[in-house]
Every structure is written in structure tokens, then in C-alpha cells.
Design an enzyme around this catalytic site. Structure first.
Site, PDB file in Angstrom:
ATOM      1  N   TYR A   1      -4.283  13.980 -13.806  1.00  0.00           N
ATOM      2  CA  TYR A   1      -5.283  12.906 -13.930  1.00  0.00           C
ATOM      3  C   TYR A   1      -6.714  13.419 -13.845  1.00  0.00           C
ATOM      4  CZ  TYR A   1      -1.153  10.579 -11.878  1.00  0.00           C
ATOM      5  OH  TYR A   1       0.100  10.162 -11.577  1.00  0.00           O
TER       6      TYR A   1
ATOM      7  N   PRO B   1       0.812  -1.213   0.000  1.00  0.00           N
ATOM      8  CA  PRO B   1       0.000   0.000   0.000  1.00  0.00           C
ATOM      9  C   PRO B   1       0.845   1.262   0.000  1.00  0.00           C
ATOM     10  CG  PRO B   1       0.076  -0.940   2.202  1.00  0.00           C
ATOM     11  CD  PRO B   1       0.815  -1.897   1.292  1.00  0.00           C
ATOM     12  N   GLY B   2       0.432   2.234  -0.772  1.00  0.00           N
ATOM     13  CA  GLY B   2       1.031   3.565  -0.720  1.00  0.00           C
ATOM     14  C   GLY B   2      -0.053   4.524  -0.262  1.00  0.00           C
TER      15      GLY B   2
ATOM     16  N   CYS C   1       2.093  29.644 -15.039  1.00  0.00           N
ATOM     17  CA  CYS C   1       1.646  30.198 -16.312  1.00  0.00           C
ATOM     18  C   CYS C   1       1.168  29.147 -17.285  1.00  0.00           C
ATOM     19  CB  CYS C   1       2.763  31.022 -16.920  1.00  0.00           C
ATOM     20  SG  CYS C   1       3.048  32.450 -15.893  1.00  0.00           S
TER      21      CYS C   1
HETATM   22  N1  LLP Z   1       3.172  -1.453  -5.891  1.00  0.00           N
HETATM   23  C1  LLP Z   1       3.477  -1.132  -7.158  1.00  0.00           C
HETATM   24  C2  LLP Z   1       4.226  -2.093  -7.977  1.00  0.00           C
HETATM   25  C3  LLP Z   1       3.075   0.102  -7.694  1.00  0.00           C
HETATM   26  O1  LLP Z   1       3.365   0.397  -8.964  1.00  0.00           O
HETATM   27  C4  LLP Z   1       2.353   1.021  -6.888  1.00  0.00           C
HETATM   28  C5  LLP Z   1       1.932   2.317  -7.399  1.00  0.00           C
HETATM   29  C6  LLP Z   1       2.065   0.637  -5.554  1.00  0.00           C
HETATM   30  C7  LLP Z   1       2.470  -0.606  -5.107  1.00  0.00           C
HETATM   31  C8  LLP Z   1       1.282   1.531  -4.621  1.00  0.00           C
HETATM   32  O2  LLP Z   1      -0.011   1.765  -5.073  1.00  0.00           O
HETATM   33  P1  LLP Z   1      -1.052   2.542  -4.140  1.00  0.00           P
HETATM   34  O3  LLP Z   1      -1.381   1.656  -2.958  1.00  0.00           O
HETATM   35  O4  LLP Z   1      -0.427   3.797  -3.716  1.00  0.00           O
HETATM   36  O5  LLP Z   1      -2.231   2.768  -5.026  1.00  0.00           O
HETATM   37  N2  LLP Z   1       0.747   8.994  -9.256  1.00  0.00           N
HETATM   38  C9  LLP Z   1      -0.524   8.302  -9.229  1.00  0.00           C
HETATM   39  C10 LLP Z   1      -0.397   6.926  -8.617  1.00  0.00           C
HETATM   40  C11 LLP Z   1       0.625   6.073  -9.298  1.00  0.00           C
HETATM   41  C12 LLP Z   1       0.748   4.737  -8.654  1.00  0.00           C
HETATM   42  C13 LLP Z   1       1.917   3.982  -9.192  1.00  0.00           C
HETATM   43  N3  LLP Z   1       2.120   2.681  -8.610  1.00  0.00           N
HETATM   44  C14 LLP Z   1      -1.535   9.164  -8.471  1.00  0.00           C
HETATM   45  O6  LLP Z   1      -1.186  10.264  -8.077  1.00  0.00           O
HETATM   46  O7  LLP Z   1      -2.694   8.773  -8.305  1.00  0.00           O
END
Ligand code: LLP
Length: 423
Positions: free
Chosen positions: A320, A278-279, A348
Site C-alpha cells: 500500500y 476495531p482491528g 529478491c
Molecule cells: N470490519 C470489517 C468488515 C472489515 O473488513 C475490517 C477490515 C475491519 C472490521 C477492521 O478494520 P480496522 O479497524 O482494522 O481498520 N490489510 C490492510 C487493512 C485491511 C482491512 C480490511 N478490513 C492494511 O494493512 O492496512
């Protein structure tokens, strides 16, 4: 319950602290403000959900790489998912246990792979050339490298195409037609690498846990198939991707418990250790991006609140079309007219907006305005476009103290990249 709440006095609070007081304490505006207790609560939700399973929580460092945040998570027993050599160096500095770290990515360089091999972290195999480089890195360093195969299961995560990663047109992972080639190749390099698990990551902002279950069913079938060829697989890594309540409606979105419960029986049935990555769901809701209103303007029918923050510090709405909830920090003056505004920065270009068509009381110049749920993919994606320098970060601690956790970037830091160059 959200950690940023409006008090009965009409002021916005972070835990027990008025956001307005944090604005007075901050060295400059805009800045990021976190709730440290909310980080602890979010991690506790995963830990509780994982009771009864062997598991590793690998925090996706790309979501937010603030060092004190990493140290806090590491101290709770969290692992880390890294996507570059520098993220790996940072994670090691934060004290993450290498056996709870996974080095992932579709374009890992040989140099980064050598660092990963020496560090003893798990490495995900993403392609034929990646496997070749992992084997080379193992030979150079003399380490036997534990690897997971990143499988592209072709499951539609039903999210914005930019954050979908586990469907077959994506650049990530290997497709099942090629699985046998990878297994044969790994077998022939059994001195250098050891296959210990399989990985998939479907995408981000996923709000239906059935999607994780569908993928887990496919993944345990791969586990069975791979084990049948004599590999001792231990880990099933189902990636990250759980969404959060960006809209602050009362829609009940799935929790970590709901997510883990949909895969629990499958994991137990194959006696696997579950890895999740999780992120966003660990860090997004712990933070607000705090701005000051520079002024209010109207172009005929369209009204704008112009703030000092911008797409440079927080690009998700521009990139997005993402929605992040926006509120004023202090109660409006009694005669403030409510209107529909676009909330825009000073950069800008017309892509520079933080929110569109938001109904808000007309703020005074200098008023505080927050963009919610800014803990994930906001600061970590900040740029210096228009020479906007990266903002400082603070968190509120359990006792209500406001502590700086990242310095503001200064003009002299920025100018260092030109040091000593010919005039
Ligand atoms: N594991 C892998 C292999 C990933 O590519 C990612 C995120 C995660 C875990 C974590 O995913 P999460 O739990 O955070 O959804 N910049 C975009 C999100 C890009 C996510 C990329 N990969 C945004 O701002 O929504």
C-alpha cells in the site's frame, strides 16, 4: 504515550524492557515484540468510550490472529469479527462468546456457513447468493440464524483504494436499490433466519470521525425504514476502520472516545445496541517488528540499510506504500554519520522495502532496527516468499518478563506440505 519509548540512556524500551534485551532473548531475528499492557490500555479506551451505551466490541481477528492475544481480549469481554471458517474455529478455541461474534465476508462458503450456524454467531448477509446459502445452512443445521444486513452506504472513507470498502464500486455489501428485495426474502424465510441488525464497514485507516457520523446517519435511516416493516432490529454495526498515528507526529488523531461520541446520540435515539469492529486501533500500536542490520550499502547516490526482515514478514509498505515509523534500537556510536536510507530486506525484488528515504544514523552490522505499529496486518499478512519462514512473537508483561506467544516456523514445518508425495 507510546509503549515503545526511548529512555534517557538512548536505548529503545518496550514498557520497562530494553528492546536490545528482547533481541538477546529471542530465538531468532526478525521477530515481533508486543506490549501486553498496551493491549489492555487500548481495549480500556474502547470500554470507556462505550460507557452508557449497550454495545459489543467485535475485534477484527484478521488484523492479528495470535492466540494468546485473542485469549487476552476475550477474557476482557471482547467479541470477535471473523472472515473465514478457520478464523471462526480459532475464535471459538480462544473462548469468544458466540453471541458476541459476527461472521462476515463476501465469499462465505456453504461449509463455513454451516459451521457458523451451528456455533450460534451472527452472520452478515452480503449478497443474494449469500442469503440463499445462509438459509440452506440454517436448514441443514436446524438452527435459526440471527443475521445482519451488510449495507453498502456509499460513503467515501478518504483512504487508499485497497482499504476502501463502503463506496458503491466496492465488492462488499448490498446497495439500497436492492434493500426491499432482501427484506422480502428474509421475511419469507422467517423459520430459518431472523434479521436482528444492519452493518456497514466503510474502510480502514480512517482519520476523520465525521465520516463515521455520515454513515451512521444513513444507517439509522435504514433502521427506521426496516423497523417500519415490522422487523425488530436491535443492532447497529458501524464496522471498524479507525486510523492510528503511523507517522508519530504529534498530530492529534481521533480516539475511540471521539469516534463513539459522534454516533452516541444517534444510537441512543433509536434504542440500539452498537457493534463496532476495531482491528488496527486495538492492536497496531502494541507491537514492533524487530530486525537486525545485515549491512549498509550505497549505490552512488542511494543508501540502503539491509535488514534480515522483509516484505515477506511485513508487506504493508510494499503493498500500500504504507508508512511505518523506523528507528534504531540502541544509541548510535558517536561517530555514526546521519544519512538518508531506504530500509530494505533480502527478498529478491525491488518491492522489498520497509521504509524509504529515512534519515538515520549509519548503523553498525548487527544493530537492532524496529518497524513500529506492526501489531495489525503485519504478522497476519506474512508469507513465506523466498522461503522466509514466519517469525516468532513475544510480549512484554506488566512485570517486565518477556514471554514467547508464538513459535517460529521451522524448516521441518514448512517441508511437511511435501510429506509422502511421489519423489
Ligand atoms: N470490519 C470489517 C468488515 C472489515 O473488513 C475490517 C477490515 C475491519 C472490521 C477492521 O478494520 P480496522 O479497524 O482494522 O481498520 N490489510 C490492510 C487493512 C485491511 C482491512 C480490511 N478490513 C492494511 O494493512 O492496512
Amino acid at each position: 504515550k507510546h509503549c515503545f519509548q526511548r529512555g534517557a540512556d538512548g536505548y529503545l524500551y518496550c514498557e520497562g524492557v530494553r528492546v536490545e534485551d528482547a533481541m538477546a532473548a529471542a530465538v531468532r531475528s526478525p521477530f515481533y515484540l508486543y506490549s501486553k499492557p498496551q493491549v489492555l490500555r487500548n481495549f480500556a479506551a474502547y470500554r470507556e468510550a462505550l460507557q452508557g451505551l449497550r454495545s459489543v466490541v467485535g475485534y477484527a481477528v484478521k488484523a492479528n490472529n495470535n492466540l494468546p492475544v485473542l485469549q487476552l481480549l476475550q477474557g476482557l469481554g471482547c467479541g470477535a469479527v471473523l472472515v473465514s471458517g478457520n478464523e471462526l474455529r480459532l475464535a471459538l478455541q480462544a473462548g469468544f462468546e458466540p453471541s458476541r461474534c459476527i461472521f462476515n465476508g463476501n465469499g462465505k462458503t456453504l461449509e463455513d456457513l454451516e459451521l457458523a450456524a451451528r456455533s450460534g454467531v451472527f452472520i452478515n448477509v452480503d449478497s443474494e447468493f449469500d442469503l440463499k446459502n445462509i438459509v440452506r445452512a440454517a436448514r441443514t443445521t436446524g438452527e435459526k440464524v440471527p443475521v445482519l444486513l451488510r449495507i453498502n452506504p456509499d460513503v467515501d472513507p478518504q483512504v487508499h483504494p485497497y482499504v476502501a470498502t463502503g463506496n458503491k464500486t466496492s465488492k462488499f455489501g448490498i446497495r439500497n436499490e436492492k434493500l426491499q428485495w432482501f427484506l422480502d426474502s428474509i421475511k419469507s424465510h422467517s423459520n430459518e433466519i431472523k434479521l436482528v441488525g444492519v452493518h456497514c464497514h466503510l474502510g480502514s485507516t480512517i482519520t476523520k470521525v465525521d465520516i463515521f457520523r455520515d454513515a451512521a446517519v444513513l444507517m439509522v435511516n435504514f433502521v427506521d425504514e426496516i423497523r417500519a416493516q415490522g422487523f425488530e432490529l436491535e443492532y447497529l454495526n458501524i464496522g471498524g476502520g479507525l486510523g492510528i498515528d503511523y507517522h508519530h507526529t504529534d498530530d492529534v488523531l481521533p480516539s475511540p472516545m471521539d469516534l463513539i461520541n459522534t454516533v452516541r446520540e444517534l444510537v441512543l435515539s433509536r434504542d440500539l445496541t452498537l457493534i463496532i469492529e476495531p482491528g488496527r486501533s486495538l492492536i497496531a500500536n502494541t507491537c514492533c517488528f524487530v530486525n537486525r542490520v545485515t549491512g549498509v550499502k550505497s549505490n552512488g547516490t542511494k543508501n540502503f540499510i539491509v535488514i534480515d526482515g522483509s516484505m515477506a514478514e511485513l508487506i504493508r509498505p510494499s503493498l500500500y506504500g504504507a508508512y511505518q515509523h523506523i528507528e534504531l534500537v540502541s544509541p548510535p556510536s558517536p561517530d555514526a554519520e546521519v544519512a538518508t536510507f531506504d530500509i530494505v530486506g533480502p527478498v529478491c525484488e525491488s518491492a522489498d522495502f520497509l521504509g524509504k528515504d529515512r534519515e538515520l544514523p549509519t548503523p553498525d552490522e548487527g544493530a537492532g532496527l524496529v518497524v513500529h505499529d506492526a501489531g495489525a496486518y503485519c504478522m497476519s499478512m506474512a508469507s513465506t516468499y523466498n522461503m522466509k519462514l514466519r517469525p516468532p512473537e513475544y510480549w512484554v508483561e506488566e512485570d517486565g518478563s518477556i514471554v514467547k506467544i508464538r513459535h517460529e516456523e521451522k524448516l521441518e514445518d514448512y517441508m511437511k506440505v511435501f510429506d509422502g508425495l511421489p519423489a
